[in-house]
Write an enzyme that holds these catalytic residues in place. Structure first.
Site, PDB file in Angstrom:
ATOM      1  N   ILE A   1       0.829  -1.210   0.000  1.00 56.03           N
ATOM      2  CA  ILE A   1       0.000   0.000   0.000  1.00 56.03           C
ATOM      3  C   ILE A   1       0.866   1.263   0.000  1.00 56.03           C
ATOM      4  O   ILE A   1       0.463   2.312  -0.522  1.00 56.03           O
ATOM      5  CB  ILE A   1      -0.955  -0.055   1.218  1.00 56.03           C
ATOM      6  CG1 ILE A   1      -2.046  -1.103   0.944  1.00 56.03           C
ATOM      7  CG2 ILE A   1      -1.564   1.305   1.542  1.00 56.03           C
ATOM      8  CD1 ILE A   1      -2.836  -1.529   2.144  1.00 56.03           C
TER       9      ILE A   1
ATOM     10  N   CYS B   1      -1.522  -4.018  13.485  1.00 58.82           N
ATOM     11  CA  CYS B   1      -1.673  -3.576  14.879  1.00 58.82           C
ATOM     12  C   CYS B   1      -0.422  -3.831  15.716  1.00 58.82           C
ATOM     13  O   CYS B   1      -0.296  -3.323  16.827  1.00 58.82           O
ATOM     14  CB  CYS B   1      -2.869  -4.272  15.517  1.00 58.82           C
ATOM     15  SG  CYS B   1      -2.733  -6.054  15.434  1.00 58.82           S
TER      16      CYS B   1
HETATM   17  C1  LIG Z   1      -5.038  -6.440  10.900  1.00 59.35           C
HETATM   18  S1  LIG Z   1      -4.859  -7.282   9.384  1.00 59.35           S
HETATM   19  C2  LIG Z   1      -6.356  -6.830   8.564  1.00 59.35           C
HETATM   20  C3  LIG Z   1      -7.403  -7.883   8.649  1.00 59.35           C
HETATM   21  C4  LIG Z   1      -8.653  -7.643   7.854  1.00 59.35           C
HETATM   22  N1  LIG Z   1      -9.465  -6.564   8.379  1.00 59.35           N
HETATM   23  C5  LIG Z   1      -9.486  -8.922   7.821  1.00 59.35           C
HETATM   24  O1  LIG Z   1     -10.702  -8.860   7.939  1.00 59.35           O
HETATM   25  O2  LIG Z   1      -8.899  -9.992   7.683  1.00 59.35           O
HETATM   26  C6  LIG Z   1      -3.666  -6.286   8.554  1.00 59.35           C
HETATM   27  C7  LIG Z   1      -3.403  -6.711   7.134  1.00 59.35           C
HETATM   28  O3  LIG Z   1      -2.581  -5.732   6.519  1.00 59.35           O
HETATM   29  C8  LIG Z   1      -1.736  -6.360   5.577  1.00 59.35           C
HETATM   30  N2  LIG Z   1      -0.620  -5.438   5.346  1.00 59.35           N
HETATM   31  C9  LIG Z   1       0.296  -5.018   6.256  1.00 59.35           C
HETATM   32  N3  LIG Z   1       1.138  -4.119   5.694  1.00 59.35           N
HETATM   33  C10 LIG Z   1       0.732  -3.957   4.404  1.00 59.35           C
HETATM   34  C11 LIG Z   1       1.208  -3.147   3.315  1.00 59.35           C
HETATM   35  N4  LIG Z   1       2.248  -2.338   3.473  1.00 59.35           N
HETATM   36  N5  LIG Z   1       0.568  -3.235   2.137  1.00 59.35           N
HETATM   37  C12 LIG Z   1      -0.489  -4.068   1.973  1.00 59.35           C
HETATM   38  N6  LIG Z   1      -0.985  -4.848   2.977  1.00 59.35           N
HETATM   39  C13 LIG Z   1      -0.386  -4.794   4.174  1.00 59.35           C
HETATM   40  C14 LIG Z   1      -1.365  -7.668   6.271  1.00 59.35           C
HETATM   41  O4  LIG Z   1      -0.966  -8.631   5.317  1.00 59.35           O
HETATM   42  C15 LIG Z   1      -2.668  -8.036   6.988  1.00 59.35           C
HETATM   43  O5  LIG Z   1      -3.462  -8.909   6.218  1.00 59.35           O
END
Ligand SMILES: C[S@@+](CC[C@H](N)C(=O)[O-])C[C@H]1O[C@@H](n2cnc3c(N)ncnc32)[C@H](O)[C@@H]1O
EC number: 2.1.1.204
Length: 324
Positions: free
Chosen positions: A77, A99
């Protein structure tokens, strides 16, 4: 800003799509069948998730299995420019950023943690965009509220012109027998800078009392699950619940890998066992239709669910955010 007939949404950090289920008003059958009927009618506006972003290949394969028609970008992202975000012309952004920077296990580094970089980049884009979203929904651990990243978030949203509502809510408040206190922020864009009035809500206005449902309403009886050896039970301070219980502890991504502090176990006539992935999904208000590809292991499903959201709680909040 006028009435809209359909809302286009982007789901950032989409994981397995807990927020997508909530946007579709799905995931509430358990809740509907048990105790809360008519309280979760689902969103009145059609929502179209036009793009979802996540870098994790495992959760992305689960997401695709459940939402094959949604354009899912396996991108970092952090690399998205304001101009590329403008092109989507989405009215709603949902975000569940990582988180770990706000947890003890992640060393509480807050905004200094590299895992906040993509979130900071997204926020910075809001200021540069010509068509910033009208609504933003953010979910994180409760601790987020008292961190340096929270200050950056509030300052950015206010300077761009978003009015904010903040909550800490747990599914038990809605009659769902699972504790998962989480921080939620809902933002609506106005014209010009707005002032921040710090207030953390612990209930949703107009949403009344709920009758508690029991663990037994969320069990599936046709699954093979290994019971815990008694030696493990004796040696640990495990959270154990009976089927008549009206709560259970929060399921984390390490459920079943560690016995303590990662979610409850069930005591029944045969002994003590973990909740199955399907049962954890139900306690997190995922719909009956929620599924995962065959190559995904139970451990991977627990991990993905542990990072996800309670669909019914998110659904209820989105209903409030999007009432226009
Ligand atoms: C707290 S989880 C979100 C869970 C989601 N709300 C669900 O219902 O499963 C955070 C997500 O962010 C993704 N993530 C972390 N850093 C990221 C980045 N820089 N770009 C894209 N995705 C990212 C992780 O792979 C993870 O799946």
């Amino acid at each position: 800003m006028g009435e809209v007939s359909q809302i286009n949404a982007i789901e950032f950090y989409c994981g397995i799509g807990g927020t997508h289920f909530a946007l579709k008003g799905k995931g509430v059958e358990y809740t509907l069948t048990h105790a809360l009927s008519s309280v979760f009618p689902g969103l009145s506006k059609p929502i179209n998730v036009i793009a979802a972003f996540d870098i994790n290949t495992t959760t992305n394969s689960i997401y695709k299995c459940n939402f094959p028609a949604t354009k899912l970008y396996q991108n970092n992202i952090q690399g998205l420019s304001a101009a590329s975000l403008d092109k989507f012309d989405a009215q709603l952004w949902t975000m569940s950023p990582p988180c770990q920077p706000f947890t003890l296990k992640g060393n509480l580094k807050g905004k200094e943690d590299r895992r906040c970089d993509s979130f900071k980049a997204l926020l910075a884009s809001l200021d540069e965009m010509k068509r910033a979203p009208r609504w933003i929904f953010i979910e994180n651990v409760s601790n987020f509220y008292s961190t340096s990243m929270h200050s950056i978030l509030i300052e950015t949203l206010n300077s761009v012109g978003y009015e904010i509502e903040e909550y800490i809510l747990s599914p038990v408040q809605f009659g769902i027998p699972n504790s998962r206190p989480r921080y939620y922020l809902m933002a609506s864009r106005k014209e010009g800078r707005v002032e921040y009035h710090s207030h953390l809500y612990h209930s949703i206005e107009g949403v009344g009392e709920f009758e508690a449902s029991k663990i037994e309403d969320y069990l599936s009886n046709n699954e093979e699950i290994e019971y815990l050896p008694s030696v493990k039970i004796e040696q640990n301070n495990i959270s154990i619940v009976e089927s008549s219980a009206i709560t259970s502890s929060c399921f984390t991504k390490s459920y079943t890998q560690y016995l303590v502090g990662c979610g409850s176990y069930l005591r029944d006539s045969k002994g003590i066992r973990p909740f199955s992935p399907r049962e954890v999904a139900s306690l997190m208000s995922f719909p009956y239709s929620f599924s995962w590809p065959e190559h995904i292991t139970h451990k991977q499903v627990y991990r993905a669910l542990g990072n996800s959201v309670n669909v019914a709680v998110v659904s209820k909040l989105l209903e409030r955010l999007l009432q226009v």
